[in-house]
Design a protein around this motif. Structure first.
Motif, PDB file in Angstrom:
ATOM      1  N   ALA A 272      98.948 -16.350  96.728  1.00 24.97           N
ATOM      2  CA  ALA A 272      98.255 -15.304  96.460  1.00 24.97           C
ATOM      3  C   ALA A 272      96.911 -15.206  97.041  1.00 24.97           C
ATOM      4  CB  ALA A 272      97.891 -15.138  94.849  1.00 24.97           C
ATOM      5  N   ASN A 273      96.049 -16.365  97.112  1.00 23.00           N
ATOM      6  CA  ASN A 273      94.654 -16.513  97.643  1.00 23.00           C
ATOM      7  C   ASN A 273      94.672 -16.818  99.097  1.00 23.00           C
ATOM      8  OD1 ASN A 273      93.345 -15.738  95.338  1.00 23.00           O
ATOM      9  ND2 ASN A 273      93.861 -17.784  94.511  1.00 23.00           N
ATOM     10  N   GLY A 274      95.832 -16.924  99.737  1.00 21.71           N
ATOM     11  CA  GLY A 274      95.619 -17.094 101.248  1.00 21.71           C
ATOM     12  C   GLY A 274      95.160 -18.397 101.817  1.00 21.71           C
TER      13      GLY A 274
ATOM     14  N   LYS B  57      89.452 -19.741 104.610  1.00 22.22           N
ATOM     15  CA  LYS B  57      88.849 -18.169 104.122  1.00 22.22           C
ATOM     16  C   LYS B  57      87.293 -18.552 103.233  1.00 22.22           C
ATOM     17  CE  LYS B  57      91.591 -15.568 102.513  1.00 22.22           C
ATOM     18  NZ  LYS B  57      92.453 -14.361 101.965  1.00 22.22           N
ATOM     19  N   TYR B  58      87.646 -19.739 102.675  1.00 28.16           N
ATOM     20  CA  TYR B  58      86.645 -20.026 101.549  1.00 28.16           C
ATOM     21  C   TYR B  58      85.814 -21.300 101.957  1.00 28.16           C
ATOM     22  CZ  TYR B  58      90.222 -17.296  99.192  1.00 28.16           C
ATOM     23  OH  TYR B  58      91.249 -16.202  98.897  1.00 28.16           O
TER      24      TYR B  58
ATOM     25  N   LEU C 192      96.133 -21.353  99.390  1.00 29.32           N
ATOM     26  CA  LEU C 192      95.975 -21.588  97.866  1.00 29.32           C
ATOM     27  C   LEU C 192      96.555 -20.324  97.020  1.00 29.32           C
ATOM     28  CD1 LEU C 192      91.992 -21.907  98.777  1.00 29.32           C
ATOM     29  CD2 LEU C 192      93.727 -23.683  98.307  1.00 29.32           C
ATOM     30  N   ASP C 193      97.152 -21.035  96.025  1.00 30.00           N
ATOM     31  CA  ASP C 193      97.804 -20.049  95.061  1.00 30.00           C
ATOM     32  C   ASP C 193      97.013 -19.352  94.141  1.00 30.00           C
ATOM     33  OD1 ASP C 193      97.578 -21.871  93.111  1.00 30.00           O
ATOM     34  OD2 ASP C 193      99.559 -22.657  92.873  1.00 30.00           O
ATOM     35  N   LYS C 194      97.504 -18.634  93.118  1.00 31.09           N
ATOM     36  CA  LYS C 194      96.227 -18.103  92.153  1.00 31.09           C
ATOM     37  C   LYS C 194      95.471 -19.028  91.460  1.00 31.09           C
ATOM     38  CE  LYS C 194     100.328 -17.638  88.891  1.00 31.09           C
ATOM     39  NZ  LYS C 194      99.823 -18.252  87.938  1.00 31.09           N
ATOM     40  N   ASP C 195      96.344 -20.278  91.087  1.00 31.87           N
ATOM     41  CA  ASP C 195      95.332 -21.127  90.504  1.00 31.87           C
ATOM     42  C   ASP C 195      94.379 -22.145  91.248  1.00 31.87           C
ATOM     43  OD1 ASP C 195      96.574 -20.428  87.993  1.00 31.87           O
ATOM     44  OD2 ASP C 195      98.577 -21.388  88.401  1.00 31.87           O
ATOM     45  N   TRP C 196      94.398 -21.744  92.684  1.00 33.62           N
ATOM     46  CA  TRP C 196      93.373 -22.455  93.779  1.00 33.62           C
ATOM     47  C   TRP C 196      94.242 -23.794  94.017  1.00 33.62           C
ATOM     48  CZ3 TRP C 196      90.540 -19.341  96.289  1.00 33.62           C
ATOM     49  CH2 TRP C 196      90.249 -18.122  95.457  1.00 33.62           C
TER      50      TRP C 196
END
Length: 275
Positions: free
Chosen positions: A100-102, A106-107, A144-148
């Motif tokens: 989900a969070n790519g 990016k972060y 990183l998934d939806k739960d980071w």
């Protein structure tokens, strides 16, 4: 196919299903264009599953293609799930779950959105995923998934000769610096850390760590993490083992525990002052 065993046959996905999932590999579904492969997002309607489809640009020998499939099909919660593959009509496609969070990179530059504590947990997950795919990856990146939570993704773009441990060290250095690192960054880090300058209250790192990130760190948590990065970056050969990853995981757990205790105490003090 002569190269395909019975287990792999169960993972075969018809080409028509992947054409449908990506709207015939439409430009609006293109996530990345690469030299050796393009990556498309899509929805596999049969399972209502969001997927990423790696579309290889070379026909390649089927034996090599199936050997790659065998290496990446193992499952672990910190490894991007392999969904299936396709080898119809001269097409070679590999299908993964959509995360989900790519990509982590990016972060990196935002120390408020991605705190030091979160970064430590992500690094632990990445190391855990790598320890369960040891020797099976040509190259990898961290998603990183939806739960980071960190998930290791198998990549085919790189022909890197470096070990998984060294590549992990580069990622950890980027987490610490809050930006992509260069070979100059790596070489400087190795040279200065080998002189044991990191024992001097973190002075070695204070000029490169983002100030908003540095203020979050407990000194001992930073010291342990710095040592881990150094030990990873020293390892550039293929001579790596599960025991080396076990040691890294234990040290990361220590850094996390120290940081979390520090944050609990800080929160408690702030609460007392407010009351």
């Amino acid at each position: 196919m002569a190269y395909e065993d019975e287990d792999l046959a169960q993972l075969r996905i018809p080409l028509i299903a992947l054409v449908d999932a990506t709207n015939n590999f439409a430009e609006e579904n293109l996530l990345k264009r690469g030299e050796k492969a393009d990556v498309f997002k899509g929805v596999l309607t049969l399972f209502d599953a969001h997927i990423n489809v790696v579309k290889l640009k070379y026909s390649g020998h089927l034996f090599n293609f199936y050997e790659d499939i065998k290496r990446i099909r193992s499952w672990h919660r910190n490894v991007v799930s392999f969904v299936g593959f396709c080898d119809e009509k001269d097409e070679r496609l590999i299908v993964f779950e959509h995360v989900a969070n790519g990509s982590l990179d990016k972060y990196l530059s935002d120390p408020i959105f991605l705190t030091w504590s979160q970064r430590l947990h992500i690094c632990f997950g990445a190391a855990l995923g790598l320890s369960n795919t040891l020797g099976s990856l040509k190259s990898f990146k961290i998603l990183l998934d939806k739960d980071w939570e960190a998930k290791v993704l198998f990549c085919i773009e790189s022909e890197s000769k470096n070990s998984d441990l060294y590549c992990l060290g580069v990622i950890l250095l980027e987490v610490l610096y809050g930006r992509n690192s260069t070979i100059e960054d790596v070489n400087r880090y190795i040279a200065e850390m080998s002189e044991k300058q990191y024992h001097d209250e973190g002075e070695l790192l204070d000029d490169v760590i983002p100030p908003n990130l540095r203020t979050q760190m407990h000194a001992e948590s930073l010291s342990i993490f710095s040592e881990i990065v150094y030990n990873c970056l020293k390892e550039q050969s293929d001579q790596q083992s599960i025991s080396m990853f076990d040691q890294i995981l234990k040290r990361l757990e220590q850094a996390i525990e120290i940081q979390e205790k520090h944050e609990k105490v800080s929160t408690f003090i702030i609460t007392l002052k407010q009351n």
